[in-house]
Design an enzyme around this catalytic site. Sequence first.
Site, PDB file in Angstrom:
ATOM      1  N   ASP A 169      71.795 -43.632  25.186  1.00 33.18           N
ATOM      2  CA  ASP A 169      72.054 -44.613  26.249  1.00 33.18           C
ATOM      3  C   ASP A 169      73.530 -44.565  26.644  1.00 33.18           C
ATOM      4  O   ASP A 169      74.406 -44.651  25.776  1.00 33.18           O
ATOM      5  CB  ASP A 169      71.676 -46.011  25.729  1.00 33.18           C
ATOM      6  CG  ASP A 169      71.520 -47.037  26.851  1.00 33.18           C
ATOM      7  OD1 ASP A 169      72.296 -46.969  27.821  1.00 33.18           O
ATOM      8  OD2 ASP A 169      70.635 -47.904  26.751  1.00 33.18           O
TER       9      ASP A 169
ATOM     10  N   SER B 111      65.859 -47.840  24.391  1.00 33.59           N
ATOM     11  CA  SER B 111      66.930 -48.263  23.478  1.00 33.59           C
ATOM     12  C   SER B 111      66.493 -49.424  22.593  1.00 33.59           C
ATOM     13  O   SER B 111      67.009 -49.588  21.484  1.00 33.59           O
ATOM     14  CB  SER B 111      68.176 -48.674  24.269  1.00 33.59           C
ATOM     15  OG  SER B 111      68.650 -47.579  25.008  1.00 33.59           O
TER      16      SER B 111
ATOM     17  N   HIS C 269      74.892 -46.613  29.144  1.00 35.98           N
ATOM     18  CA  HIS C 269      75.344 -47.848  29.798  1.00 35.98           C
ATOM     19  C   HIS C 269      76.370 -48.566  28.925  1.00 35.98           C
ATOM     20  O   HIS C 269      76.063 -48.933  27.793  1.00 35.98           O
ATOM     21  CB  HIS C 269      74.150 -48.771  30.058  1.00 35.98           C
ATOM     22  CG  HIS C 269      73.154 -48.187  30.999  1.00 35.98           C
ATOM     23  ND1 HIS C 269      72.086 -47.423  30.571  1.00 35.98           N
ATOM     24  CD2 HIS C 269      73.076 -48.227  32.350  1.00 35.98           C
ATOM     25  CE1 HIS C 269      71.386 -47.026  31.628  1.00 35.98           C
ATOM     26  NE2 HIS C 269      71.959 -47.496  32.722  1.00 35.98           N
TER      27      HIS C 269
HETATM   28 CO1  B1M Z   1      71.143 -47.250  34.722  1.00 36.88          CO
HETATM   29  N1  B1M Z   1      69.428 -48.142  34.494  1.00 36.88           N
HETATM   30  N2  B1M Z   1      70.341 -45.522  34.349  1.00 36.88           N
HETATM   31  N3  B1M Z   1      72.884 -46.524  35.179  1.00 36.88           N
HETATM   32  N4  B1M Z   1      71.611 -48.964  35.409  1.00 36.88           N
HETATM   33  C1  B1M Z   1      69.408 -49.588  34.549  1.00 36.88           C
HETATM   34  C2  B1M Z   1      69.603 -50.206  33.166  1.00 36.88           C
HETATM   35  C3  B1M Z   1      67.960 -49.863  35.138  1.00 36.88           C
HETATM   36  C4  B1M Z   1      67.356 -51.234  34.729  1.00 36.88           C
HETATM   37  C5  B1M Z   1      68.009 -49.711  36.660  1.00 36.88           C
HETATM   38  C6  B1M Z   1      66.660 -49.944  37.333  1.00 36.88           C
HETATM   39  O1  B1M Z   1      65.776 -49.127  37.238  1.00 36.88           O
HETATM   40  N5  B1M Z   1      66.496 -51.041  38.029  1.00 36.88           N
HETATM   41  C7  B1M Z   1      67.163 -48.648  34.549  1.00 36.88           C
HETATM   42  C8  B1M Z   1      66.524 -48.857  33.167  1.00 36.88           C
HETATM   43  C9  B1M Z   1      65.010 -48.763  33.202  1.00 36.88           C
HETATM   44  C10 B1M Z   1      64.436 -49.063  31.870  1.00 36.88           C
HETATM   45  O2  B1M Z   1      64.575 -48.377  30.898  1.00 36.88           O
HETATM   46  N6  B1M Z   1      63.757 -50.169  31.865  1.00 36.88           N
HETATM   47  C11 B1M Z   1      68.227 -47.568  34.513  1.00 36.88           C
HETATM   48  C12 B1M Z   1      67.964 -46.183  34.476  1.00 36.88           C
HETATM   49  C13 B1M Z   1      66.523 -45.781  34.630  1.00 36.88           C
HETATM   50  C14 B1M Z   1      68.985 -45.228  34.317  1.00 36.88           C
HETATM   51  C15 B1M Z   1      68.819 -43.702  34.174  1.00 36.88           C
HETATM   52  C16 B1M Z   1      67.678 -43.250  33.266  1.00 36.88           C
HETATM   53  C17 B1M Z   1      68.677 -43.121  35.583  1.00 36.88           C
HETATM   54  C18 B1M Z   1      68.405 -41.631  35.646  1.00 36.88           C
HETATM   55  O3  B1M Z   1      69.156 -40.853  35.122  1.00 36.88           O
HETATM   56  N7  B1M Z   1      67.327 -41.309  36.261  1.00 36.88           N
HETATM   57  C19 B1M Z   1      70.196 -43.309  33.619  1.00 36.88           C
HETATM   58  C20 B1M Z   1      70.189 -43.405  32.091  1.00 36.88           C
HETATM   59  C21 B1M Z   1      71.195 -42.559  31.437  1.00 36.88           C
HETATM   60  C22 B1M Z   1      71.198 -42.805  29.930  1.00 36.88           C
HETATM   61  O4  B1M Z   1      71.553 -43.888  29.498  1.00 36.88           O
HETATM   62  N8  B1M Z   1      70.794 -41.821  29.181  1.00 36.88           N
HETATM   63  C23 B1M Z   1      71.059 -44.382  34.169  1.00 36.88           C
HETATM   64  C24 B1M Z   1      72.421 -44.217  34.460  1.00 36.88           C
HETATM   65  C25 B1M Z   1      73.230 -45.210  34.990  1.00 36.88           C
HETATM   66  C26 B1M Z   1      74.671 -44.969  35.494  1.00 36.88           C
HETATM   67  C27 B1M Z   1      75.415 -43.931  34.640  1.00 36.88           C
HETATM   68  C28 B1M Z   1      74.623 -44.503  36.921  1.00 36.88           C
HETATM   69  C29 B1M Z   1      75.242 -46.414  35.451  1.00 36.88           C
HETATM   70  C30 B1M Z   1      75.910 -46.793  34.126  1.00 36.88           C
HETATM   71  C31 B1M Z   1      77.400 -46.621  34.123  1.00 36.88           C
HETATM   72  C32 B1M Z   1      78.005 -47.172  32.873  1.00 36.88           C
HETATM   73  O5  B1M Z   1      77.550 -48.091  32.233  1.00 36.88           O
HETATM   74  N9  B1M Z   1      79.099 -46.569  32.530  1.00 36.88           N
HETATM   75  C33 B1M Z   1      73.963 -47.253  35.563  1.00 36.88           C
HETATM   76  C34 B1M Z   1      73.942 -48.622  35.957  1.00 36.88           C
HETATM   77  C35 B1M Z   1      75.251 -49.181  36.454  1.00 36.88           C
HETATM   78  C36 B1M Z   1      72.774 -49.414  35.900  1.00 36.88           C
HETATM   79  C37 B1M Z   1      72.556 -50.861  36.404  1.00 36.88           C
HETATM   80  C38 B1M Z   1      72.424 -50.807  37.910  1.00 36.88           C
HETATM   81  C39 B1M Z   1      73.607 -51.883  36.053  1.00 36.88           C
HETATM   82  C40 B1M Z   1      73.962 -51.977  34.574  1.00 36.88           C
HETATM   83  C41 B1M Z   1      75.207 -52.783  34.352  1.00 36.88           C
HETATM   84  O6  B1M Z   1      76.274 -52.254  34.132  1.00 36.88           O
HETATM   85  N10 B1M Z   1      75.087 -54.108  34.490  1.00 36.88           N
HETATM   86  C42 B1M Z   1      71.204 -51.231  35.663  1.00 36.88           C
HETATM   87  C43 B1M Z   1      70.372 -52.257  36.392  1.00 36.88           C
HETATM   88  C44 B1M Z   1      70.545 -53.644  35.831  1.00 36.88           C
HETATM   89  O7  B1M Z   1      70.870 -53.853  34.690  1.00 36.88           O
HETATM   90  N11 B1M Z   1      70.296 -54.599  36.659  1.00 36.88           N
HETATM   91  C45 B1M Z   1      70.645 -49.909  35.313  1.00 36.88           C
HETATM   92  C46 B1M Z   1      76.202 -55.025  34.323  1.00 36.88           C
HETATM   93  C47 B1M Z   1      76.417 -55.321  32.829  1.00 36.88           C
HETATM   94  C48 B1M Z   1      77.571 -56.268  32.625  1.00 36.88           C
HETATM   95  O8  B1M Z   1      75.252 -55.915  32.333  1.00 36.88           O
HETATM   96  O9  B1M Z   1      74.941 -54.128  30.581  1.00 36.88           O
HETATM   97  O10 B1M Z   1      73.132 -55.879  31.024  1.00 36.88           O
HETATM   98  P1  B1M Z   1      74.559 -55.507  30.982  1.00 36.88           P
HETATM   99  O11 B1M Z   1      75.284 -56.428  29.891  1.00 36.88           O
HETATM  100  C49 B1M Z   1      75.166 -57.818  29.881  1.00 36.88           C
HETATM  101  C50 B1M Z   1      74.069 -58.312  28.931  1.00 36.88           C
HETATM  102  O12 B1M Z   1      72.975 -57.426  28.843  1.00 36.88           O
HETATM  103  C51 B1M Z   1      74.784 -58.517  27.638  1.00 36.88           C
HETATM  104  O13 B1M Z   1      76.061 -58.959  28.043  1.00 36.88           O
HETATM  105  C52 B1M Z   1      76.450 -58.316  29.248  1.00 36.88           C
HETATM  106  C53 B1M Z   1      77.264 -59.258  30.089  1.00 36.88           C
HETATM  107  O14 B1M Z   1      76.626 -60.469  30.293  1.00 36.88           O
HETATM  108  N12 B1M Z   1      74.978 -57.444  26.700  1.00 36.88           N
HETATM  109  C54 B1M Z   1      75.363 -57.715  25.424  1.00 36.88           C
HETATM  110  C55 B1M Z   1      74.870 -56.113  26.803  1.00 36.88           C
HETATM  111  N13 B1M Z   1      75.160 -55.516  25.657  1.00 36.88           N
HETATM  112  C56 B1M Z   1      75.463 -56.473  24.786  1.00 36.88           C
HETATM  113  C57 B1M Z   1      75.805 -56.405  23.425  1.00 36.88           C
HETATM  114  C58 B1M Z   1      76.052 -57.607  22.753  1.00 36.88           C
HETATM  115  C59 B1M Z   1      75.979 -58.812  23.415  1.00 36.88           C
HETATM  116  C60 B1M Z   1      75.620 -58.888  24.756  1.00 36.88           C
HETATM  117  O15 B1M Z   1      76.399 -57.658  21.475  1.00 36.88           O
HETATM  118  C61 B1M Z   1      76.268 -56.509  20.699  1.00 36.88           C
END
Ligand code: B1M
Length: 215
Positions: A99, A152, A101
């Site tokens: 992963d 994950s 992200h």
């Molecule tokens: Co990706 N991606 N992505 N992506 N991406 C998602 C997660 C996805 C939901 C988008 C969608 O389809 N709508 C989807 C996942 C589907 C699934 O499995 N259900 C997805 C996919 C499919 C993919 C790829 C597989 C796409 C592809 O290659 N075909 C690929 C995966 C690569 C891999 O990981 N092997 C991929 C790639 C990417 C980018 C590289 C382009 C980029 C990431 C860049 C980076 O992180 N450096 C990206 C992004 C940006 C996203 C979305 C749009 C936004 C994620 C984000 O940064 N959110 C995302 C859609 C979404 O989530 N709505 C998506 C903002 C961030 C602050 O939130 O990380 O959730 P988040 O963290 C929150 C909480 O979750 C929590 O606190 C944070 C703040 O409140 N939290 C924690 C997180 N970790 C925590 C740990 C803790 C405590 C709290 O303690 C340990």
Amino acid sequence: ANVEDRLKQRIVDGDRTGLEDDLAEAMAAGWKPLDIINNLLLEGMKVVGELFGAGKMQLPFVLQSAETMKTSVAFLEPHMEKADGSAKATIVLATVKGDVHDIGKNLVDIILTNNGYKVHNIGIKQPIGDIMKAVEQYKPDAVGMSGLLVKSTVIMRENLEEMKAAGLSVPVLLGGAALTRKYVEEDCLRAYGGGGVAYARDAFDGLDLMSKVAD
Ligand code: B1M
């Protein structure tokens, strides 16, 4: 558009030209850095996720949005309030194997660090062997695993099984959008036992849990 809407739109568009000016303008208007992230920038990221999920946005553009997010956080971070004093407790933080992200994980890092915790952020795509090596090295009070993909969530449970088999009992925080509280508190806890497993819905939840674990 007002600065709030402009900032949100910048994340959607991945538009970094003049970004710092808008961030400074928002702060001058009274916005706190963390509120800019939570209330404006993450709103934009939500839209990006929806567009991408619906097939209306291609991956390179999602990457631009992520870069815009990272640039914003880097600009805002020095302006955040920081707790002083010596480190309260230590956490090893990682995005799990397979992963990439890391925006959420890095926010957790910033918020814990600013609140006086020592964070060893070991990066993305971390196999459990490397996470356990870091535990051995840093002897943390907690381990935090992040991951956004559905697969994950399975990796996290398997990691906990491996940690249990290795005799670890350090408390574990799990976070990331694909997790549910039920999955963490039932399946993951069952897999681990140990010092317990807790679900962090967002970074502030992570901070709250960390203070319970460690203080
Ligand atoms: Co990706 N991606 N992505 N992506 N991406 C998602 C997660 C996805 C939901 C988008 C969608 O389809 N709508 C989807 C996942 C589907 C699934 O499995 N259900 C997805 C996919 C499919 C993919 C790829 C597989 C796409 C592809 O290659 N075909 C690929 C995966 C690569 C891999 O990981 N092997 C991929 C790639 C990417 C980018 C590289 C382009 C980029 C990431 C860049 C980076 O992180 N450096 C990206 C992004 C940006 C996203 C979305 C749009 C936004 C994620 C984000 O940064 N959110 C995302 C859609 C979404 O989530 N709505 C998506 C903002 C961030 C602050 O939130 O990380 O959730 P988040 O963290 C929150 C909480 O979750 C929590 O606190 C944070 C703040 O409140 N939290 C924690 C997180 N970790 C925590 C740990 C803790 C405590 C709290 O303690 C340990």
